[in-house]
Design an enzyme around this catalytic site. Structure first.
Site, PDB file in Angstrom:
ATOM      1  N   ASP A  99      -6.018  17.933  70.817  1.00  0.00           N
ATOM      2  CA  ASP A  99      -5.556  19.218  70.308  1.00  0.00           C
ATOM      3  C   ASP A  99      -6.263  20.320  71.085  1.00  0.00           C
ATOM      4  OD1 ASP A  99      -5.267  21.612  68.686  1.00  0.00           O
ATOM      5  OD2 ASP A  99      -4.611  20.300  67.065  1.00  0.00           O
ATOM      6  N   ASP A 134     -10.083  14.051  69.477  1.00  0.00           N
ATOM      7  CA  ASP A 134     -10.564  14.390  68.138  1.00  0.00           C
ATOM      8  C   ASP A 134     -11.195  13.125  67.558  1.00  0.00           C
ATOM      9  OD1 ASP A 134     -10.977  15.120  65.521  1.00  0.00           O
ATOM     10  OD2 ASP A 134      -9.054  16.126  65.285  1.00  0.00           O
ATOM     11  N   ASP A 193      -5.919  11.705  69.317  1.00  0.00           N
ATOM     12  CA  ASP A 193      -5.361  13.048  69.113  1.00  0.00           C
ATOM     13  C   ASP A 193      -6.069  14.014  70.052  1.00  0.00           C
ATOM     14  OD1 ASP A 193      -4.304  15.429  68.165  1.00  0.00           O
ATOM     15  OD2 ASP A 193      -5.508  15.450  66.344  1.00  0.00           O
TER      16      ASP A 193
END
Length: 335
Positions: free
Chosen positions: A98, A243, A96
């Site tokens: 972000d 992440d 992930d």
């Protein structure tokens, strides 16, 4: 109340007209939903499983969700309430990226997406080159970033400790490049050294600045000059800001491809070509029919074919822009 009813109607229309991509072996996955009607409270209903696509579609049309998630893990009994009773069978490797987790904070939604795109390109290049990963898919998250789903068989059985090693390799968490007078034998150290060697070969000015040559990095015993040069070199450009908890977690819930992100109204979208992909055009889920909304503050908005300043008060916008602002809490529906 009127705003929520409008949003629920739009989300229900979307799910009634569009197919949502169920994950591989979906019968072995846990699903979770955040009901739209309970917003602004974020209440998650989880430990749900489905035996058929028909059952899944019936559920989302009768319980219109603001967010849909599924487990990266495969389970024998995915609907069990207690995690220890589910019977873990393995898990996809998930990454992930972000914009909220990047070291430099973006000043706008558009800039955040640009930064996340640069990071996802770095990530996928390393996954292919260093890990030999081929069976992976990239998805725009519907928010401010991207997800990568890796399905290669050899990664399915990895535990949290092994996945954290991958995180350390990508983020370069304390790689310990030099141990005494030798290079460390870790994968992260090798990655840093390969990067430095390549930079030295490409740029003679760097060779002069550091006063070392590429060949110096191949010697078994290192001189103090080489050690100092290696330790002071800036490797921040090499770090990939994934992440970490998402990748390390073997039971993670991740957004379902094709579903809507309840905080933007954008679609979780598979990315075929990251270079040309534009989430503010390619992930739109709604049409351009005019909708009147009430805006509380001055905004700069660029989405779809709409671009411009929006001032407080009643404003007529394309449906996709209206839904976007409503989901972000910047506007309310005005019939």
């Amino acid at each position: 109340m009127l705003t929520k009813l409008f949003l629920k109607k739009k989300f229900e229309e979307y799910y009634s007209k569009n197919e949502v991509e169920l994950p591989r072996k979906f019968k072995n996955r846990e699903f979770a939903f955040v009901p739209l009607e309970l917003l602004p409270d974020f209440v998650m209903h989880r430990h749900i499983s489905f035996r058929s696509e028909t059952d899944f579609r019936a559920y989302i049309l009768s319980n219109v969700p603001a967010h849909i998630y599924f487990s990266s893990a495969y389970y024998e009994r995915p609907a069990e309430d207690k995690m220890e009773n589910k019977g873990w069978l393995g898990a996809d490797l998930i990454f992930d990226i972000d914009a909220d987790h990047l070291p430099v904070k973006a000043q706008s939604f558009e800039k955040a997406l640009e930064m996340a795109k640069r990071e996802i390109k770095k990530l996928t290049a390393v996954l292919r080159a260093d890990f030999g990963i081929r069976d992976m898919k990239i998805y725009f998250s519907g928010g401010r970033g991207y997800h990568v789903h890796v399905h290669d068989e050899e990664f399915l059985s990895l535990g949290s400790a092994e996945r954290r090693e991958i995180v350390d390799y990508l983020r370069l968490n304390s790689p310990k490049i030099v141990v005494e007078d030798r290079f460390a034998n870790s994968n992260a150290a090798k990655r840093v050294l390969n990067y430095l060697r390549k930079k030295l070969e490409e740029d003679e000015r760097l060779t002069s600045k550091l006063k070392i040559k590429p060949a110096d990095l191949k010697k078994e015993k290192l001189t103090k000059k080489v050690i100092r040069a290696v330790e002071k070199f800036d490797y921040s450009a090499l770090s990939i800001y994934i992440d970490a908890p998402v990748t390390a977690d073997v039971k993670r819930l991740i957004r379902l491809p094709g579903s809507l992100h309840g905080k933007t109204g954008l679609r979780v979208t598979e990315v075929e070509d990251i270079e040309s992909f534009n989430p503010l055009k390619d992930a739109l889920a709604f049409g351009d029919e005019a909708v009147v909304v009430k805006v509380a503050r001055k905004l700069n908005l660029s989405i779809g074919d709409f671009s411009g300043k929006i001032y407080p008060g009643r404003v007529k916008l394309p449906e996709y822009a209206a839904v976007f602002l409503i989901c972000r809490g910047d506007a309310s529906y005005d019939s």
